[in-house]
Design a protein around this motif. Structure first.
Motif, PDB file in Angstrom:
ATOM      1  N   MET A   3       0.751  -1.328   0.344  1.00  0.00           N
ATOM      2  CA  MET A   3       0.301  -0.148  -0.206  1.00  0.00           C
ATOM      3  C   MET A   3       1.095   1.251  -0.109  1.00  0.00           C
ATOM      4  SD  MET A   3      -2.374   0.858   3.075  1.00  0.00           S
ATOM      5  CE  MET A   3      -3.512   2.536   2.635  1.00  0.00           C
ATOM      6  N   SER A   4       0.208   2.623  -0.733  1.00  0.00           N
ATOM      7  CA  SER A   4       1.791   3.574  -0.873  1.00  0.00           C
ATOM      8  C   SER A   4       1.336   4.603   0.523  1.00  0.00           C
ATOM      9  CB  SER A   4       0.728   4.099  -2.314  1.00  0.00           C
ATOM     10  OG  SER A   4      -0.450   4.078  -2.016  1.00  0.00           O
ATOM     11  N   LYS A   5       2.252   5.082   0.767  1.00  0.00           N
ATOM     12  CA  LYS A   5       2.567   6.048   1.362  1.00  0.00           C
ATOM     13  C   LYS A   5       1.466   6.858   0.757  1.00  0.00           C
ATOM     14  CE  LYS A   5       6.914   3.883   3.303  1.00  0.00           C
ATOM     15  NZ  LYS A   5       7.948   5.177   4.157  1.00  0.00           N
ATOM     16  N   PRO A   6       0.884   8.011   2.193  1.00  0.00           N
ATOM     17  CA  PRO A   6      -0.099   9.773   1.642  1.00  0.00           C
ATOM     18  C   PRO A   6       1.385  10.007   1.661  1.00  0.00           C
ATOM     19  CG  PRO A   6       0.269   8.510   4.402  1.00  0.00           C
ATOM     20  CD  PRO A   6       0.849   7.007   3.658  1.00  0.00           C
ATOM     21  N   TYR A   7       0.567  11.150   1.073  1.00  0.00           N
ATOM     22  CA  TYR A   7       1.889  12.473   0.383  1.00  0.00           C
ATOM     23  C   TYR A   7       1.306  13.601   1.594  1.00  0.00           C
ATOM     24  CZ  TYR A   7       2.570  10.160  -3.763  1.00  0.00           C
ATOM     25  OH  TYR A   7       2.905   9.741  -5.608  1.00  0.00           O
ATOM     26  N   VAL A   8       2.764  13.800   1.545  1.00  0.00           N
ATOM     27  CA  VAL A   8       2.610  15.467   2.833  1.00  0.00           C
ATOM     28  C   VAL A   8       3.913  16.396   1.157  1.00  0.00           C
ATOM     29  CG1 VAL A   8       3.975  16.564   4.946  1.00  0.00           C
ATOM     30  CG2 VAL A   8       2.520  13.675   5.008  1.00  0.00           C
ATOM     31  N   LEU A   9       3.360  17.581   1.583  1.00  0.00           N
ATOM     32  CA  LEU A   9       4.115  18.996   1.109  1.00  0.00           C
ATOM     33  C   LEU A   9       4.283  19.550   2.097  1.00  0.00           C
ATOM     34  CD1 LEU A   9       4.577  19.434  -1.589  1.00  0.00           C
ATOM     35  CD2 LEU A   9       1.684  21.151  -1.651  1.00  0.00           C
ATOM     36  N   SER A  10       6.089  20.159   2.178  1.00  0.00           N
ATOM     37  CA  SER A  10       6.541  21.032   2.724  1.00  0.00           C
ATOM     38  C   SER A  10       6.080  22.258   1.943  1.00  0.00           C
ATOM     39  CB  SER A  10       7.157  20.300   4.130  1.00  0.00           C
ATOM     40  OG  SER A  10       7.761  21.716   4.549  1.00  0.00           O
ATOM     41  N   TYR A  11       6.246  23.692   2.980  1.00  0.00           N
ATOM     42  CA  TYR A  11       6.664  24.638   2.189  1.00  0.00           C
ATOM     43  C   TYR A  11       7.863  25.318   2.466  1.00  0.00           C
ATOM     44  CZ  TYR A  11       1.958  24.720  -0.225  1.00  0.00           C
ATOM     45  OH  TYR A  11       0.627  24.501  -1.104  1.00  0.00           O
ATOM     46  N   PHE A  12       8.767  24.453   3.095  1.00  0.00           N
ATOM     47  CA  PHE A  12       9.478  25.168   3.678  1.00  0.00           C
ATOM     48  C   PHE A  12      11.156  23.790   4.132  1.00  0.00           C
ATOM     49  CE2 PHE A  12       6.860  27.151   6.012  1.00  0.00           C
ATOM     50  CZ  PHE A  12       7.618  28.774   5.999  1.00  0.00           C
ATOM     51  N   GLN A  13      11.874  23.630   3.413  1.00  0.00           N
ATOM     52  CA  GLN A  13      13.528  22.576   4.124  1.00  0.00           C
ATOM     53  C   GLN A  13      13.110  22.535   4.827  1.00  0.00           C
ATOM     54  OE1 GLN A  13      15.142  21.323   1.007  1.00  0.00           O
ATOM     55  NE2 GLN A  13      15.010  20.387   2.875  1.00  0.00           N
ATOM     56  N   LEU A  14      13.212  20.965   5.267  1.00  0.00           N
ATOM     57  CA  LEU A  14      13.514  20.256   6.874  1.00  0.00           C
ATOM     58  C   LEU A  14      14.515  19.538   6.847  1.00  0.00           C
ATOM     59  CD1 LEU A  14      10.009  18.442   6.432  1.00  0.00           C
ATOM     60  CD2 LEU A  14       9.651  20.280   7.524  1.00  0.00           C
ATOM     61  N   ASP A  15      15.032  19.577   8.289  1.00  0.00           N
ATOM     62  CA  ASP A  15      15.897  19.187   8.162  1.00  0.00           C
ATOM     63  C   ASP A  15      16.503  17.766   7.937  1.00  0.00           C
ATOM     64  OD1 ASP A  15      15.873  17.736  11.630  1.00  0.00           O
ATOM     65  OD2 ASP A  15      15.078  19.474  10.810  1.00  0.00           O
ATOM     66  N   PRO A  16      17.362  16.469   7.926  1.00  0.00           N
ATOM     67  CA  PRO A  16      17.282  15.490   7.723  1.00  0.00           C
ATOM     68  C   PRO A  16      16.446  14.578   8.378  1.00  0.00           C
ATOM     69  CG  PRO A  16      19.403  16.128   7.397  1.00  0.00           C
ATOM     70  CD  PRO A  16      18.442  17.489   7.789  1.00  0.00           C
ATOM     71  N   VAL A  17      16.112  15.042  10.109  1.00  0.00           N
ATOM     72  CA  VAL A  17      15.527  13.725  11.173  1.00  0.00           C
ATOM     73  C   VAL A  17      14.110  14.393  10.952  1.00  0.00           C
ATOM     74  CG1 VAL A  17      15.065  14.524  13.479  1.00  0.00           C
ATOM     75  CG2 VAL A  17      17.331  14.266  12.830  1.00  0.00           C
ATOM     76  N   SER A  18      14.069  15.298  10.521  1.00  0.00           N
ATOM     77  CA  SER A  18      12.273  15.815   9.660  1.00  0.00           C
ATOM     78  C   SER A  18      11.927  14.952   8.791  1.00  0.00           C
ATOM     79  CB  SER A  18      12.275  17.099  10.156  1.00  0.00           C
ATOM     80  OG  SER A  18      12.388  18.065  11.547  1.00  0.00           O
ATOM     81  N   GLU A  19      12.836  15.069   8.415  1.00  0.00           N
ATOM     82  CA  GLU A  19      12.709  14.562   7.374  1.00  0.00           C
ATOM     83  C   GLU A  19      12.735  13.419   6.966  1.00  0.00           C
ATOM     84  OE1 GLU A  19      14.626  16.993   3.281  1.00  0.00           O
ATOM     85  OE2 GLU A  19      15.963  15.238   4.578  1.00  0.00           O
ATOM     86  N   ALA A  20      12.815  11.898   8.204  1.00  0.00           N
ATOM     87  CA  ALA A  20      13.077  10.673   8.647  1.00  0.00           C
ATOM     88  C   ALA A  20      12.034  10.116   9.221  1.00  0.00           C
ATOM     89  CB  ALA A  20      14.740  10.459   9.728  1.00  0.00           C
ATOM     90  N   ILE A  21      11.607  11.441  10.049  1.00  0.00           N
ATOM     91  CA  ILE A  21      10.499  10.919  10.541  1.00  0.00           C
ATOM     92  C   ILE A  21       8.910  10.858  10.062  1.00  0.00           C
ATOM     93  CG2 ILE A  21       8.174  12.950  12.179  1.00  0.00           C
ATOM     94  CD1 ILE A  21      11.031  13.950  13.787  1.00  0.00           C
TER      95      ILE A  21
END
Length: 316
Positions: free
Chosen positions: A1-19
């Motif tokens: 099953m595919s994951k839902p899509y999240v769109l960010s209007y700000f560049q996140l740090d690597p830890v936030s991206e991993a979360i």
């Protein structure tokens, strides 16, 4: 099953991206062919949300604000089935620290003495304001207001608080609602505006209420500029140019600068350019990103997210 899509209007740090990567496919608003992604987005991280983007997000279920305030969102176009969350607490320590920097700058006349000393002038020609034993009025006892109040207590100040409900579990010496605001303004030696901007608080501090401030008191705004009526503040300062006013928030920008440049000419005005929180510290910005990412992940896992916003505070 595919994951839902999240769109960010700000560049996140690597830890936030991993979360987020554990529960979603993460995209950024600057990608090519964004128009293909928008209809598939389940959650967004933003401060402002462009209306043309929102209109295409047919599957949107959550809006996560990167900032604590959500007054910049297009509320009249956001469906009732969409969960909107603020980011309260993510920058509270930083903003509270900055609030006290502004208070102490005015109380200890740093705005006068620093340029004098740099010019080789060591005259002692300004009277300091002593805070111990005085009254601190905090308008808005959220995460920022509580930390401001904590420091006030450490200085030996009496703390009065104002909340919309007129209640708080924070141990103030006095707690009241909007009907008590004028009492708090009259009693306080230092007034801190730390309330969010809602339909209830917009224009809360008008000329009549500004005139209730004690002579020599300090007014600091770290909430939203529009809680104070701009034209009324200018009128008040014209009447009392010696008033002690500090702000980190502004009403509007023109050419990358605040349009209220006339404030600078007043003797006891101290201003900073929106640097109390994320715009003044990469550390704070990273913390805000991580809290936002964690909250989106909670929502996508089916858990109740933090800081859900009451639509009725923003919809007329």
């Amino acid at each position: 099953m595919s994951k839902p899509y999240v769109l960010s209007y700000f560049q996140l740090d690597p830890v936030s991206e991993a979360i987020l990567g554990e529960v979603a496919e993460l995209y950024y608003s600057g990608i090519e062919r964004l128009e293909d992604i928008l209809p598939l987005v389940s959650a967004v991280i933003c401060i402002d949300l462009p209306l043309d983007h929102l209109a295409r997000m047919k599957g949107l279920k959550m809006i996560q604000s990167l900032s604590a305030g959500v007054d910049t969102l297009p509320w009249s176009h956001i469906g009732e089935d969409i969960t909107v969350c603020g980011n309260m607490g993510s920058n509270a320590e930083s903003v509270a620290e900055h609030t006290w920097a502004l208070i102490l700058a005015l109380a200890r006349r740093l705005h006068h003495y620093l340029p004098q000393v740099k010019a080789g002038d060591f005259r002692r020609n300004h009277e300091n304001i002593i805070l111990s034993g005085k009254t601190l009025g905090v308008i808005g006892l959220g995460s920022i207001g509580r930390r401001v109040a904590d420091v006030g207590k450490a200085f030996g100040m009496r703390v009065m608080g104002v909340t919309r409900s007129g209640r708080s579990d924070y141990p103030c010496d006095f707690i009241g609602g909007e009907k008590d605001l004028e009492h708090v303004l009259r009693e306080s030696d230092v007034v801190v505006v730390a309330t969010p901007l809602t339909k209830w608080t917009r224009g809360m501090i008008n000329l009549e209420r500004l005139r209730m401030l004690k002579p020599g008191s300090i007014l600091v705004n770290v909430g939203r500029a529009e809680v104070i009526v701009r034209e009324h503040l200018m009128a008040y300062l014209s009447e009392k140019p010696e008033a002690n006013i500090a702000t980190d928030v502004w009403w509007s920008m023109e050419g990358g600068q605040p349009s209220e440049k006339e404030l600078i000419r007043f003797t006891n005005f101290v201003g900073t350019p929106w640097v109390a929180g994320a715009f003044g510290s990469k550390e704070v910005f990273t913390r805000m990103c991580r809290m936002a990412a964690e909250n989106v992940a909670r929502f996508l896992r089916g858990e109740k997210p933090h800081n859900i916003i009451n639509r009725s505070d923003y919809i007329p």
